[in-house]
Design a protein around this motif. Structure first.
Motif: not given
Length: 631
Positions: A430-436, A441-448, A519-522
């Motif tokens: 859920q934390r990841y989904f909330d960040a997205l 567009h915030d790669v740093d926040a999504a990755s963390q 591992i990468g994020l789209a």
């Protein structure tokens, strides 16, 4: 590499390969003039040895080939009369080798063990460097005594550094958070003060582990003097890249005849090194260079044949002369350094029940240090307690402790409905989904946010496997991210791509500098075009178009094997309901200790007990080869 399910021992491809090899051995034996009975014995032995290597063993016990109740001595006589089975110390060119401990090998794997043992003993046998007043001062400055530490108590990180500075070979084993990287950073700083022009090379078996090692070393070195920081290696290499692997030819540019240009080689995550790769790597180290191997003896062994690091760590004992020198280097009183007892040597059958007189003796005395204090979680923490129960094989206390639920850092979920694991994973993401949703567009926040939680599975197939969970979590992700613009969601289309899809690379691509396990994020770029973002060495991100990626897969969930060396705030560890030979103590320990703060364990009691009770037993003769060489 990832072992495909079709590569499992006993699978159709493995059996076909074993059958073809056995037929070749039979023809060879008959042409050599062997009797039909001896040739038939060779066929059985060849098939067994071939299947053993596909299961990760370096050899197979002769008693296992003979079968329960059969006469192994009679089989030995037949095999030695077959014309295709050799004996050490001069095994010639026969395809099979039978050693004095009744271990049966494919010739190639006996040769690897023999060569690796010889190279290790050469490194360990180098004359030790003397302890100087300058060395004592540097070690004291780099390893200040911790507040509250008892006077005269050994700091094992400092001892490990002193050992590595003394020896040509140092093998440092420690669990998560025991400070292996900090130890190496400080010992390299000490070495560079002594030898400013030392050529230091960092390596690891996988691209992910190499990148993480380089980053961790830079972080630890931030407080060092500029003259030291500037001389530390700027990057770490995969072992294949370091050796100059040529995929087309299946060969390496660097070997004993064309050694690497280095003075110090540091290898992280050495538990992932298989027998063949460890041999190739150490043979490419030039004479006079130091080798420092870092890993965790209790983690999973390499996917391919052998259990090299675990075998090398068996004997942490230190001779009297070595202990006195290390105590002097570390400013400790006599008798302060008391290493733990060696583990029992590995017998021919892969067990730890060998002759007590040989217990742990590998010929590498004075080369091994075990770091046992975790700075990530102490022994009294939930994760620490559970890890201790697992490593000790104590299923009853572990189950009772989990039932009590006394620690908030560990939760045990006994499987109920099939959707239960998916629901737990969905909550963790859920934390990841909330960040997205907040900022796609915030790669740093999504990755963390994504790095804070991971689903780890013991198997790939089945309802509790990686494939099923990734499929279910992809649907969950699409639903959770419904608030994103249509162009980013790609919902309902044929494309598997959508903003937020995590992917794991499955093959090395040197042109793109992407490696197996990365591992990468789209996520969308500034123009709204979906790219896959990978971390760069030294910080920042680089974007790769999805169509350019090498083989890859969705990575909401990953196998425990693939998680080795990683750490996350919390982990959901999912075990299969059915009994499986992959459920071992080492797998469970590795999965549990990937977490810093919390573990959710999704497992039935039978599966949990089976995993804790079953230690990995790989048939290997590396300790025997080391003893032979040392004696």
């Amino acid at each position: 590499m990832i072992r495909d399910d079709d590569d499992r021992p006993g699978s159709a491809p493995a059996r076909r390969l074993a059958t073809a090899f056995a037929a070749h051995v039979q023809r060879w034996s008959l042409q050599a003039g062997a009797s039909a009975e001896a040739a038939a014995a060779a066929v059985r032995a060849a098939a067994a040895a071939s299947l053993a290597t596909s299961s990760g063993d370096a050899c197979v016990p002769l008693a296992q080939v003979a079968g329960e109740g059969a006469d192994a001595a009679a089989l030995r006589t037949l095999l030695l009369a077959s014309g295709v089975v050799a004996q050490p110390p001069v095994p010639g060119m026969q395809p099979l080798v039978l050693d004095g401990g009744d271990r049966l090998y494919l010739h190639r794997y006996y040769d690897y063990e023999h060569r690796l043992a010889r190279r290790l003993l050469q490194l360990a046998g180098r004359a030790p460097q003397p302890v100087t007043a300058d060395l004592r001062e540097r070690l004291a400055a780099l390893f200040p005594r911790a507040p509250g530490a008892a006077s005269g108590e050994a700091d094992w990180q400092q001892v490990a550094a002193a050992l590595a500075l003394r020896n040509g070979l140092a093998i440092v084993s420690g669990g998560p958070g025991t400070g292996k990287t900090s130890t190496v950073a400080r010992l390299l700083a000490c070495l560079l003060e002594q030898q400013p022009d030392a050529r230091i090379v960092l390596a690891a078996p996988t691209g992910k582990a190499a990148a993480r090692m380089g980053e961790a070393l830079r972080e630890r070195a931030a407080g060092f003097p500029a003259r030291v920081r500037e001389r530390l290696p700027a990057e770490a290499f995969t072992v294949h890249r370091l050796l100059g692997y040529h995929p087309g030819r299946g060969s390496f540019r660097h070997d004993a005849a064309n050694p690497l240009l280095l003075d110090v080689l540091v290898v992280d995550e050495a538990s992932m090194l298989d027998l063949a790769l460890a041999t190739r790597l150490l043979e490419a180290v030039p004479p006079g260079a130091r080798v420092i191997l870092l890993g965790d003896k209790d983690q999973l062994a390499a996917v391919e044949s052998g259990a090299v690091f675990s075998e090398l760590c068996a004997d942490p004992s230190l001779g009297d002369a070595c202990r006195r020198e290390l105590e002097a280097a570390c400013g400790l009183p006599a008798g302060a350094i008391r290493p733990p007892a060696p583990r029992a040597a590995t017998g021919a059958d892969g067990s730890r029940e060998a002759d007590p007189a040989d217990a742990g003796h590998t010929g590498l005395r004075d080369s091994v240090v075990w770091l046992q204090r975790s700075y990530r979680f102490d022994a009294g923490s939930g994760i620490g307690q559970l890890a201790a129960f697992i490593n000790a094989g104590r299923a009853d206390p572990a189950v009772a402790w989990l039932h009590a639920g006394a620690d908030a850092g560990v939760a045990w979920h006994v499987p109920g409905s099939g959707a239960q694991a998916v629901a737990l994973a969905r909550a963790g993401l859920q934390r990841y989904f909330d960040a997205l949703l907040a900022s796609p567009h915030d790669v740093d926040a999504a990755s963390q946010a994504f790095a804070s939680f991971r689903v780890l599975c013991a198997v790939r197939e089945g309802p509790q496997g990686v494939e099923a969970l990734n499929q279910a979590l992809t649907q969950q992700a699409r639903a959770a991210l419904a608030g994103l613009p249509d162009a980013l969601r790609r919902a309902g289309g044929a494309s598997p791509w959508f903003a937020g899809r995590p992917v794991m690379v499955l093959a090395n691509d040197y042109a793109l500098q992407l490696f197996n396990g990365d591992i990468g994020l789209a996520l969308p770029d500034a123009q709204g075009v979906l790219q896959v973002w990978f971390p760069q060495a030294g910080g920042g991100w680089r974007a790769v178009a999805p169509v350019r990626l090498p083989a890859h897969e969705t990575a909401f969930a990953m196998t425990v094997h693939k998680s080795q060396g990683s750490e996350f705030e919390s982990v959901l560890l999912v075990l299969p309901a059915a009994q499986s030979p992959v459920l071992t103590r080492e797998l469970l320990y590795t999965g549990v200790t990937r977490a810093r703060e919390r573990v959710d364990l999704f497992a039935g009691e039978d599966a949990l007990r089976a995993a804790i009770a079953r230690g990995t037993e790989r048939h290997t003769g590396l300790q025997a080869r080391l003893r032979e060489g040392a004696d």
